[in-house]
Structure formats: structure tokens, C-alpha cells
Design a protein around this motif. Structure first.
Motif, PDB file in Angstrom:
ATOM      1  N   VAL A  25      -2.867  11.828  -7.562  1.00  0.00           N
ATOM      2  CA  VAL A  25      -1.593  11.576  -8.235  1.00  0.00           C
ATOM      3  C   VAL A  25      -0.745  12.846  -8.149  1.00  0.00           C
ATOM      4  CG1 VAL A  25      -0.479  11.018 -10.435  1.00  0.00           C
ATOM      5  CG2 VAL A  25      -2.660   9.932  -9.819  1.00  0.00           C
ATOM      6  N   PRO A  26       0.500  12.746  -7.651  1.00  0.00           N
ATOM      7  CA  PRO A  26       1.372  13.918  -7.644  1.00  0.00           C
ATOM      8  C   PRO A  26       1.640  14.389  -9.078  1.00  0.00           C
ATOM      9  CG  PRO A  26       2.261  12.172  -6.242  1.00  0.00           C
ATOM     10  CD  PRO A  26       1.123  11.582  -7.022  1.00  0.00           C
ATOM     11  N   SER A  27       1.681  15.696  -9.293  1.00  0.00           N
ATOM     12  CA  SER A  27       1.803  16.245 -10.650  1.00  0.00           C
ATOM     13  C   SER A  27       3.039  15.729 -11.379  1.00  0.00           C
ATOM     14  CB  SER A  27       1.785  17.769 -10.622  1.00  0.00           C
ATOM     15  OG  SER A  27       2.851  18.260  -9.836  1.00  0.00           O
ATOM     16  N   GLU A  28       4.147  15.510 -10.656  1.00  0.00           N
ATOM     17  CA  GLU A  28       5.362  15.038 -11.332  1.00  0.00           C
ATOM     18  C   GLU A  28       5.231  13.601 -11.843  1.00  0.00           C
ATOM     19  OE1 GLU A  28       6.191  14.452  -6.849  1.00  0.00           O
ATOM     20  OE2 GLU A  28       5.139  15.901  -8.115  1.00  0.00           O
ATOM     21  N   HIS A  29       4.187  12.887 -11.411  1.00  0.00           N
ATOM     22  CA  HIS A  29       3.989  11.503 -11.863  1.00  0.00           C
ATOM     23  C   HIS A  29       2.818  11.341 -12.834  1.00  0.00           C
ATOM     24  CE1 HIS A  29       7.117   9.957  -9.352  1.00  0.00           C
ATOM     25  NE2 HIS A  29       6.600  10.561  -8.303  1.00  0.00           N
ATOM     26  N   LEU A  30       2.250  12.447 -13.286  1.00  0.00           N
ATOM     27  CA  LEU A  30       1.166  12.333 -14.262  1.00  0.00           C
ATOM     28  C   LEU A  30       1.573  11.552 -15.517  1.00  0.00           C
ATOM     29  CD1 LEU A  30      -0.659  15.775 -14.125  1.00  0.00           C
ATOM     30  CD2 LEU A  30      -1.565  13.530 -13.477  1.00  0.00           C
ATOM     31  N   PRO A  31       2.806  11.737 -16.030  1.00  0.00           N
ATOM     32  CA  PRO A  31       3.177  10.985 -17.242  1.00  0.00           C
ATOM     33  C   PRO A  31       3.318   9.478 -17.018  1.00  0.00           C
ATOM     34  CG  PRO A  31       4.624  12.876 -16.928  1.00  0.00           C
ATOM     35  CD  PRO A  31       3.836  12.716 -15.667  1.00  0.00           C
ATOM     36  N   GLY A  32       3.499   9.049 -15.774  1.00  0.00           N
ATOM     37  CA  GLY A  32       3.674   7.620 -15.525  1.00  0.00           C
ATOM     38  C   GLY A  32       3.203   7.235 -14.142  1.00  0.00           C
ATOM     39  N   HIS A  33       2.005   6.709 -14.056  1.00  0.00           N
ATOM     40  CA  HIS A  33       1.478   6.253 -12.773  1.00  0.00           C
ATOM     41  C   HIS A  33       0.424   5.175 -13.021  1.00  0.00           C
ATOM     42  CE1 HIS A  33      -1.559   9.162 -14.031  1.00  0.00           C
ATOM     43  NE2 HIS A  33      -2.408   8.464 -13.292  1.00  0.00           N
ATOM     44  N   ALA A  34       0.115   4.436 -11.974  1.00  0.00           N
ATOM     45  CA  ALA A  34      -0.943   3.428 -12.046  1.00  0.00           C
ATOM     46  C   ALA A  34      -1.601   3.352 -10.680  1.00  0.00           C
ATOM     47  CB  ALA A  34      -0.362   2.070 -12.436  1.00  0.00           C
ATOM     48  N   TYR A  35      -2.779   3.878 -10.579  1.00  0.00           N
ATOM     49  CA  TYR A  35      -3.551   3.831  -9.345  1.00  0.00           C
ATOM     50  C   TYR A  35      -4.751   2.930  -9.594  1.00  0.00           C
ATOM     51  CZ  TYR A  35      -1.085   7.728  -7.059  1.00  0.00           C
ATOM     52  OH  TYR A  35      -0.150   8.528  -6.455  1.00  0.00           O
ATOM     53  N   HIS A  36      -4.858   1.863  -8.826  1.00  0.00           N
ATOM     54  CA  HIS A  36      -5.948   0.912  -9.021  1.00  0.00           C
ATOM     55  C   HIS A  36      -6.604   0.595  -7.683  1.00  0.00           C
ATOM     56  CE1 HIS A  36      -3.168  -0.055 -12.435  1.00  0.00           C
ATOM     57  NE2 HIS A  36      -4.298   0.195 -13.065  1.00  0.00           N
ATOM     58  N   THR A  37      -7.908   0.526  -7.677  1.00  0.00           N
ATOM     59  CA  THR A  37      -8.679   0.108  -6.512  1.00  0.00           C
ATOM     60  C   THR A  37      -9.613  -1.002  -6.953  1.00  0.00           C
ATOM     61  OG1 THR A  37      -8.610   2.326  -5.564  1.00  0.00           O
ATOM     62  CG2 THR A  37     -10.287   0.830  -4.708  1.00  0.00           C
ATOM     63  N   TYR A  38      -9.561  -2.106  -6.220  1.00  0.00           N
ATOM     64  CA  TYR A  38     -10.431  -3.246  -6.505  1.00  0.00           C
ATOM     65  C   TYR A  38     -11.410  -3.356  -5.339  1.00  0.00           C
ATOM     66  CZ  TYR A  38      -6.354  -4.115  -9.375  1.00  0.00           C
ATOM     67  OH  TYR A  38      -5.322  -3.976 -10.254  1.00  0.00           O
ATOM     68  N   ALA A  39     -12.683  -3.365  -5.622  1.00  0.00           N
ATOM     69  CA  ALA A  39     -13.689  -3.409  -4.566  1.00  0.00           C
ATOM     70  C   ALA A  39     -14.652  -4.563  -4.792  1.00  0.00           C
ATOM     71  CB  ALA A  39     -14.460  -2.094  -4.522  1.00  0.00           C
ATOM     72  N   LEU A  40     -14.911  -5.291  -3.733  1.00  0.00           N
ATOM     73  CA  LEU A  40     -15.901  -6.363  -3.743  1.00  0.00           C
ATOM     74  C   LEU A  40     -16.979  -5.976  -2.740  1.00  0.00           C
ATOM     75  CD1 LEU A  40     -13.429  -9.369  -3.506  1.00  0.00           C
ATOM     76  CD2 LEU A  40     -14.533  -8.496  -5.563  1.00  0.00           C
ATOM     77  N   THR A  41     -18.226  -5.985  -3.172  1.00  0.00           N
ATOM     78  CA  THR A  41     -19.338  -5.593  -2.307  1.00  0.00           C
ATOM     79  C   THR A  41     -20.334  -6.747  -2.229  1.00  0.00           C
ATOM     80  OG1 THR A  41     -19.051  -3.292  -2.961  1.00  0.00           O
ATOM     81  CG2 THR A  41     -21.142  -3.861  -1.938  1.00  0.00           C
ATOM     82  N   SER A  42     -20.820  -7.012  -1.021  1.00  0.00           N
ATOM     83  CA  SER A  42     -21.799  -8.086  -0.831  1.00  0.00           C
ATOM     84  C   SER A  42     -23.078  -7.765  -1.595  1.00  0.00           C
ATOM     85  CB  SER A  42     -22.095  -8.274   0.659  1.00  0.00           C
ATOM     86  OG  SER A  42     -22.695  -7.113   1.195  1.00  0.00           O
ATOM     87  N   GLY A  43     -23.843  -8.784  -1.875  1.00  0.00           N
ATOM     88  CA  GLY A  43     -25.071  -8.613  -2.644  1.00  0.00           C
ATOM     89  C   GLY A  43     -26.049  -7.632  -2.036  1.00  0.00           C
ATOM     90  N   ASP A  44     -26.091  -7.571  -0.697  1.00  0.00           N
ATOM     91  CA  ASP A  44     -27.023  -6.648  -0.059  1.00  0.00           C
ATOM     92  C   ASP A  44     -26.408  -5.276   0.211  1.00  0.00           C
ATOM     93  OD1 ASP A  44     -25.338  -7.126   2.077  1.00  0.00           O
ATOM     94  OD2 ASP A  44     -26.892  -7.995   3.371  1.00  0.00           O
ATOM     95  N   GLY A  45     -25.137  -5.101  -0.174  1.00  0.00           N
ATOM     96  CA  GLY A  45     -24.481  -3.806  -0.043  1.00  0.00           C
ATOM     97  C   GLY A  45     -24.015  -3.447   1.357  1.00  0.00           C
TER      98      GLY A  45
END
Length: 94
Positions: A25-45
Motif C-alpha cells: 500500500v502506498p504510504s499516502e493511501h494508508l488512511p483509505g485503502h482496500a486490498y483484497h485477495t480471494y484464493a480458491l485451492t483444490s483439495g489436494d493443493g
């Protein structure tokens, strides 16, 4: 699983990208940001699918809410049914 969600809520970790696990996250955006990662992994990895979005700044939130309201208003005017939520994951349409 919900218990697998990792929340990062401190500036140092946000700035360094959680040691490479997330975007930095860039320092100027620390007060307002949203970083999200959604991960789906198979049962056997052996397979992982990831979807990531990074939002910098607060104006994007406000614009997104306004767009969503306009979209829903247009759908209501067009006669689309309204969804009522009845508890978790259950919907009933009028």
C-alpha cells in the motif's frame, strides 16, 4: 472458511505488503485503502485460483456506493423483483 481470513490492520504490514503475501500500500493511501485477495485451492493443493483487487483512496468507495444506488434505483424503476434476505445465504424475491 471464514476462520482462514487474514486481516491486516497495521501500517507497517500494509506498507511492506505483508512480507510479499499482499500488494504494498502506498504510504499516502494508508488512511483509505482496500486490498483484497480471494484464493480458491483444490483439495489436494495442486491448483490455486486467485482474484485480487487493490483500491487506493476513499473517493473510489463513495463513487462505488453512488453507482450501486443508481443501478439499484434503475432496476427498481424497471420493475425487477426486490430481494429480501432471510438470514444467512437465503433470499426471497417479492
Amino acid at each position: 472458511q471464514v476462520e482462514d481470513v487474514e486481516k491486516v490492520r497495521n501500517d507497517e504490514t500494509s506498507l511492506n505488503g505483508a512480507n510479499g503475501r499482499l500488494g504494498k500500500v502506498p504510504s499516502e493511501h494508508l488512511p483509505g485503502h482496500a486490498y483484497h485477495t480471494y484464493a480458491l485451492t483444490s483439495g489436494d493443493g495442486t491448483v490455486t485460483f486467485e482474484l485480487r483487487h487493490n483500491v487506493n483512496g476513499r473517493s473510489t468507495y463513495a463513487e462505488g456506493v453512488a453507482d450501486a444506488c443508481l443501478f439499484l434505483a434503475a432496476k427498481a424503476d424497471a420493475g425487477f423483483p426486490r430481494a429480501r434476505f432471510l438470514g444467512r445465504r437465503k433470499r426471497l424475491f417479492d
